[in-house]
Design an enzyme around this catalytic site. Structure first.
Site, mmCIF file in Angstrom:
data_model
loop_
_atom_site.group_PDB
_atom_site.id
_atom_site.type_symbol
_atom_site.label_atom_id
_atom_site.label_comp_id
_atom_site.label_asym_id
_atom_site.label_seq_id
_atom_site.Cartn_x
_atom_site.Cartn_y
_atom_site.Cartn_z
ATOM 1 C CG ASP A 227 20.108 -9.316 31.104
ATOM 2 O OD1 ASP A 227 20.347 -7.736 31.323
ATOM 3 O OD2 ASP A 227 20.096 -9.720 30.146
ATOM 4 C CG ASP B 140 13.512 -5.577 34.960
ATOM 5 O OD1 ASP B 140 14.092 -4.720 35.052
ATOM 6 O OD2 ASP B 140 12.368 -6.575 34.296
ATOM 7 C CG HIS C 79 17.082 -4.501 33.263
ATOM 8 N ND1 HIS C 79 17.152 -5.445 33.543
ATOM 9 C CD2 HIS C 79 17.699 -4.414 31.965
ATOM 10 C CE1 HIS C 79 17.776 -6.160 32.853
ATOM 11 N NE2 HIS C 79 18.719 -5.355 31.477
ATOM 12 C CD GLU D 291 16.048 -4.773 29.655
ATOM 13 O OE1 GLU D 291 16.176 -4.399 27.918
ATOM 14 O OE2 GLU D 291 16.212 -5.896 29.506
ATOM 15 C CD GLU D 292 15.285 -9.024 31.292
ATOM 16 O OE1 GLU D 292 15.302 -9.244 29.696
ATOM 17 O OE2 GLU D 292 16.802 -9.216 31.501
ATOM 18 C CD GLU E 223 20.461 -4.543 28.676
ATOM 19 O OE1 GLU E 223 21.208 -5.440 28.433
ATOM 20 O OE2 GLU E 223 19.553 -4.672 29.974
HETATM 21 ZN ZN LIG Z 1 19.326 -6.504 30.062
#
Ligand SMILES: [Zn+2]
Length: 367
Positions: free
Chosen positions: A97, A68, A66, A126-127, A155
């Site tokens: 992250d 974002d 991701h 994702e967040e 991740e």
């Molecule tokens: Zn993440």
């Protein structure tokens, strides 16, 4: 060729606080296209996503990530979107992250391979709500016959040292709202009222006293936590008309949304009949049983770092819960000690070593 550090820096300089993209995906897609990937942009709602692939016949390995990030917060000593390097450490929101890992797997995936296919599944959701991202990308991939044989999510699973932990599953998460209704009245005249707390509290006591399971080889025991009990009543001499409790259950693969909602319904029927129960489940528990691909990832990590990675299933939910519905999935990435914190950072050595591990894994998987 893609070099992980400049790509990670360029991605950090895009202030892609969810749901904003801030140019992150065009930049990443451009780098991949220059390295021979074909890119399909798949925006859903206001969210940018894309699928990129390279190669042809043979085994198909996927990577998911991701672009974002969570908001930076107020107390950074450095520019959270500066991508500065100091004393061999890269700073910025998303460093671990997971823009660092994205740069690492993009660089690894761009290295020459003999056969097989590599694909990248990139989302910008994702967040946030996780509604217009990975699930819809996977639907598109399934319709177009592009589901990989195995997928690695970048991740930040490492705990203290790069390679000490991978995730092969995650617990599910279910939230419930329980509302018991009675009749308001004066505390001195309880026979004229009906106190809903006197039913709700025994129900909650029964729920918290119950043991959901003992866990198993791969999972911790499931856990139910009450998060709120509220009547909205500020008065000490009024019996409230309504009482509401909130709870969350983090559950392992002994349970499902359906089995837990049956259990909640049963307990409520015994202690607080007619209470209203509303349930929302943001993901079922899943487990990728150790097999050839997970073992290959473990062996690659061991060769590159000397560590035997712990196969963990703890922590919050991630997009791997969606991927697990389509293909086996494992998560492996940088040390997550600073994720979502002010001062998020990654040592340059880890960034390079992660790139090497991903690259060796690709070579073995597509051999
Ligand atoms: Zn993440």
């Amino acid at each position: 060729m893609i070099h992980p550090l400049p790509l990670a820096q360029a991605l950090i300089r895009c202030a892609s606080v969810t749901p904003e993209d801030a140019g992150a995906q065009i930049l990443l897609a451009g780098a991949l296209e220059s390295a021979g990937f074909s890119v399909t942009h798949l925006p859903f709602g206001n969210i940018h996503n894309f699928y990129a692939e390279r190669g042809g016949e043979g085994p198909h390995l996927g990577f998911a990530g991701h672009t974002d990030v969570v908001p930076p917060g107020q107390n950074w000593r450095k520019n959270p979107f500066g991508g500065d390097v100091e004393n061999g450490i890269l700073y910025g929101r998303g460093a671990c992250d997971m823009k660092g890992a994205i740069a690492a797997f993009a660089a690894a995936a761009a290295s020459p391979t003999r056969h097989g296919k590599i694909s990248l599944l990139i989302t910008g959701d994702e967040e946030g709500e996780a509604r217009n991202g990975t699930t819809k990308l996977l639907d598109w991939m399934a319709e177009n016959n592009k589901i990989p044989d195995f997928c690695v999510v970048g991740e930040p699973t490492s705990r203290a040292t790069l390679g000490d932990v991978i995730k092969i599953g995650r617990r599910g998460s279910l939230s419930a709202t329980i509302t018991a209704t009675g009749r308001q009245g004066h505390v001195a005249y309880p026979h004229l009222a009906d106190n809903p707390l006197h039913r709700l509290i025994p129900a909650l006591a029964a729920l918290t006293a119950a043991k959901l399971d003992d866990g198993n080889e791969f999972f911790e025991p499931s856990s139910l936590q009450l998060t709120s009990v509220d009547t909205g009543n500020p008065a000490r001499n009024v019996i409230p008309a309504q009482a509401t409790a909130l709870l969350n259950i983090r559950f392992n693969n002994h349970h499902t949304e359906a089995s837990l909602s049956d259990w909640l319904t049963e307990i409520l029927a015994a202690h607080a009949p007619h209470a209203d129960l509303k349930i929302s489940c943001s993901g079922e528990a899943f487990l990728t049983k150790p097999g050839a691909a997970v073992n290959l990832l473990m062996d690659t990590i061991a060769r590159e770092t000397g560590l035997t990675a712990e196969q963990n299933t703890g922590g919050g939910t991630s997009d791997a819960r969606f991927i697990a519905r389509h293909c086996p999935v494992a998560e492996f990435g940088l040390v997550g000690a600073t994720m979502h914190q002010e001062g998020e950072c990654v040592p340059l050595a880890d960034l390079q070593n992660l790139t090497n591990i991903y690259q060796k894994f690709i070579e073995s998987f597509l051999a």
